[in-house]
Design a protein around this motif. Structure first.
Motif, PDB file in Angstrom:
ATOM      1  N   ASP A 287      10.081 -22.561 -54.394  1.00  0.00           N
ATOM      2  CA  ASP A 287       8.952 -21.650 -54.594  1.00  0.00           C
ATOM      3  C   ASP A 287       8.626 -20.826 -53.349  1.00  0.00           C
ATOM      4  OD1 ASP A 287       7.845 -23.561 -52.980  1.00  0.00           O
ATOM      5  OD2 ASP A 287       6.299 -24.203 -54.393  1.00  0.00           O
TER       6      ASP A 287
ATOM      7  N   VAL B  33       9.826 -30.252 -51.453  1.00  0.00           N
ATOM      8  CA  VAL B  33       9.196 -31.437 -52.038  1.00  0.00           C
ATOM      9  C   VAL B  33      10.224 -32.191 -52.876  1.00  0.00           C
ATOM     10  CG1 VAL B  33       6.908 -30.378 -52.065  1.00  0.00           C
ATOM     11  CG2 VAL B  33       8.398 -30.133 -54.052  1.00  0.00           C
ATOM     12  N   PRO B  34       9.946 -33.460 -53.238  1.00  0.00           N
ATOM     13  CA  PRO B  34      10.916 -34.244 -54.021  1.00  0.00           C
ATOM     14  C   PRO B  34      11.400 -33.540 -55.282  1.00  0.00           C
ATOM     15  CG  PRO B  34       9.225 -35.698 -53.180  1.00  0.00           C
ATOM     16  CD  PRO B  34       8.796 -34.296 -52.809  1.00  0.00           C
ATOM     17  N   ASP B  35      10.498 -32.806 -55.945  1.00  0.00           N
ATOM     18  CA  ASP B  35      10.892 -32.118 -57.177  1.00  0.00           C
ATOM     19  C   ASP B  35      11.926 -31.029 -56.895  1.00  0.00           C
ATOM     20  OD1 ASP B  35      10.569 -31.795 -60.036  1.00  0.00           O
ATOM     21  OD2 ASP B  35       9.591 -29.888 -59.603  1.00  0.00           O
ATOM     22  N   ASP B  36      11.809 -30.348 -55.746  1.00  0.00           N
ATOM     23  CA  ASP B  36      12.808 -29.339 -55.364  1.00  0.00           C
ATOM     24  C   ASP B  36      14.186 -29.977 -55.210  1.00  0.00           C
ATOM     25  OD1 ASP B  36      10.917 -27.285 -55.183  1.00  0.00           O
ATOM     26  OD2 ASP B  36      10.521 -27.663 -53.071  1.00  0.00           O
TER      27      ASP B  36
ATOM     28  N   THR C  50      15.247 -32.827 -56.443  1.00  0.00           N
ATOM     29  CA  THR C  50      15.710 -33.317 -57.746  1.00  0.00           C
ATOM     30  C   THR C  50      16.311 -32.190 -58.580  1.00  0.00           C
ATOM     31  OG1 THR C  50      14.050 -35.073 -57.785  1.00  0.00           O
ATOM     32  CG2 THR C  50      14.984 -34.421 -59.897  1.00  0.00           C
ATOM     33  N   LYS C  51      15.603 -31.068 -58.693  1.00  0.00           N
ATOM     34  CA  LYS C  51      16.074 -29.941 -59.500  1.00  0.00           C
ATOM     35  C   LYS C  51      17.404 -29.402 -58.980  1.00  0.00           C
ATOM     36  CE  LYS C  51      11.602 -28.247 -61.172  1.00  0.00           C
ATOM     37  NZ  LYS C  51      10.583 -27.167 -61.050  1.00  0.00           N
ATOM     38  N   CYS C  52      17.510 -29.284 -57.649  1.00  0.00           N
ATOM     39  CA  CYS C  52      18.721 -28.702 -57.073  1.00  0.00           C
ATOM     40  C   CYS C  52      19.932 -29.614 -57.217  1.00  0.00           C
ATOM     41  CB  CYS C  52      18.484 -28.360 -55.606  1.00  0.00           C
ATOM     42  SG  CYS C  52      17.380 -26.935 -55.382  1.00  0.00           S
TER      43      CYS C  52
ATOM     44  N   LYS D  48      20.321 -31.798 -59.598  1.00  0.00           N
ATOM     45  CA  LYS D  48      20.651 -31.780 -61.029  1.00  0.00           C
ATOM     46  C   LYS D  48      21.423 -30.523 -61.396  1.00  0.00           C
ATOM     47  CE  LYS D  48      17.115 -34.819 -62.994  1.00  0.00           C
ATOM     48  NZ  LYS D  48      15.936 -34.903 -63.901  1.00  0.00           N
TER      49      LYS D  48
ATOM     50  N   THR E   2      18.201 -39.951 -57.264  1.00  0.00           N
ATOM     51  CA  THR E   2      17.110 -40.837 -56.815  1.00  0.00           C
ATOM     52  C   THR E   2      17.316 -41.261 -55.365  1.00  0.00           C
ATOM     53  OG1 THR E   2      16.795 -41.673 -59.064  1.00  0.00           O
ATOM     54  CG2 THR E   2      15.915 -43.014 -57.259  1.00  0.00           C
TER      55      THR E   2
ATOM     56  N   VAL F 223      16.852 -38.238 -52.866  1.00  0.00           N
ATOM     57  CA  VAL F 223      15.443 -37.865 -52.703  1.00  0.00           C
ATOM     58  C   VAL F 223      14.780 -38.824 -51.713  1.00  0.00           C
ATOM     59  CG1 VAL F 223      13.189 -37.766 -53.843  1.00  0.00           C
ATOM     60  CG2 VAL F 223      15.191 -36.759 -54.955  1.00  0.00           C
TER      61      VAL F 223
ATOM     62  N   LYS G 192       5.782 -33.894 -48.352  1.00  0.00           N
ATOM     63  CA  LYS G 192       6.601 -32.688 -48.378  1.00  0.00           C
ATOM     64  C   LYS G 192       7.243 -32.501 -47.010  1.00  0.00           C
ATOM     65  CE  LYS G 192       2.473 -29.864 -47.539  1.00  0.00           C
ATOM     66  NZ  LYS G 192       1.608 -28.784 -48.090  1.00  0.00           N
TER      67      LYS G 192
END
Length: 268
Positions: free
Chosen positions: A34, A40-43, A45-47, A49, A59, A62, A75
């Motif tokens: 963003d 952040v962990p979600d970033d 994870t998405k990348c 994946k 997992t 991260v 973060k």
């Protein structure tokens, strides 16, 4: 003159900055989805994946990267993230940055193409993906609408002569296609080449009983072509089957043909 000179100086400065950027710094920039200056962990994870990393690796990685969270705020700042280089499964930070960046760009192109084809149906849809004219296996040009216009099922077949699985599948599919046509069923197939040169394309196309996208139209052939981008073709052979309106009936046509042979159309 002032504007053009300032532009040149600015671009030269940007190029110098890019050249001095380290691989881990570039990976940070890519992972910061963003653009808020933090990963952040979600970033992460998405990348990961995006690269089809197994859930167990996602997992673990991260957790590994978040150990760099020195202030414990959940973060990673650029300073925290770049405290040391990073690899995963033997892949360097440069490889990861390149792979994630190219995947993001491919997805952007795909979404843009989806917008461009939205509302297109039938012949107009196929002309967007294949061009307004295609060629026979003797390289004679014909209008795309004359081929797909009366078909009930249209297959777009991504393949290349350098690909052994493709060379195994093509003659099997060719025989199936000929038998289906003998039965009077309205099936048409258009080959989208992923070959490396025109001579390879022409030689390979001669072994096929269907039409092909013109190899000279670089915007339409290969993995970077419109059809490949829109349909997510990352590996070959790939056969996508459509209704005459342009609705996808089956994206796994290769497996369907292998399993069903001439009966594959009845399962669509």
């Amino acid at each position: 003159k002032r504007a053009s000179r300032d532009y040149f100086i600015r671009r030269r400065s940007e190029a110098s900055e890019a050249m001095s950027e380290t691989s881990i710094e570039r990976l940070f920039k890519v992972l910061d989805l963003d653009g808020d200056g933090y990963v952040v962990p979600d970033d992460i994870t998405k990348c990961l994946k995006m690269l089809n990393a197994p859930a167990s690796i996602v997992t673990t990685e991260v957790q590994t990267l978040m150990t760099r969270d020195a202030d414990g705020d959940g973060k990673l700042s650029k300073k925290e993230f770049t405290v040391a280089d990073y690899t995963v499964a033997g892949k360097s930070s440069k490889w990861l940055a390149d792979a994630i960046s190219s995947t993001i760009e491919a997805e952007k192109k795909k979404q843009k193409l989806k917008e461009e084809v939205k509302g297109l149906k039938g012949v107009e849809y196929f002309e967007k993906l294949l061009g307004k004219s295609i060629v026979t296996n003797e390289q004679k040009s014909v209008e795309t609408k004359s081929v797909v216009g009366d078909a009930d099922v249209i297959g777009i077949y991504f393949s290349a002569h350098w690909c052994p699985p493709c060379r195994r599948f093509t003659p099997i599919f060719g025989d199936v296609y000929k038998n289906i046509k003998k039965d009077g069923k309205k099936l048409e197939v258009v080959f989208v080449s992923c070959d490396r040169d025109d001579s390879s394309f022409q030689s390979y196309h001669k072994s096929m009983p269907w039409h092909a996208v013109k190899f000279s139209d670089k915007a339409l052939v290969g993995f970077e072509g419109i059809a490949a981008q829109l349909l997510g073709c990352n590996g070959i052979p790939k056969l996508v089957l459509f209704s005459k309106e342009g609705k996808i009936l089956n994206e796994g046509g290769v497996g369907l043909v292998y399993n069903k042979k001439e009966q594959f159309m009845s399962s669509l």
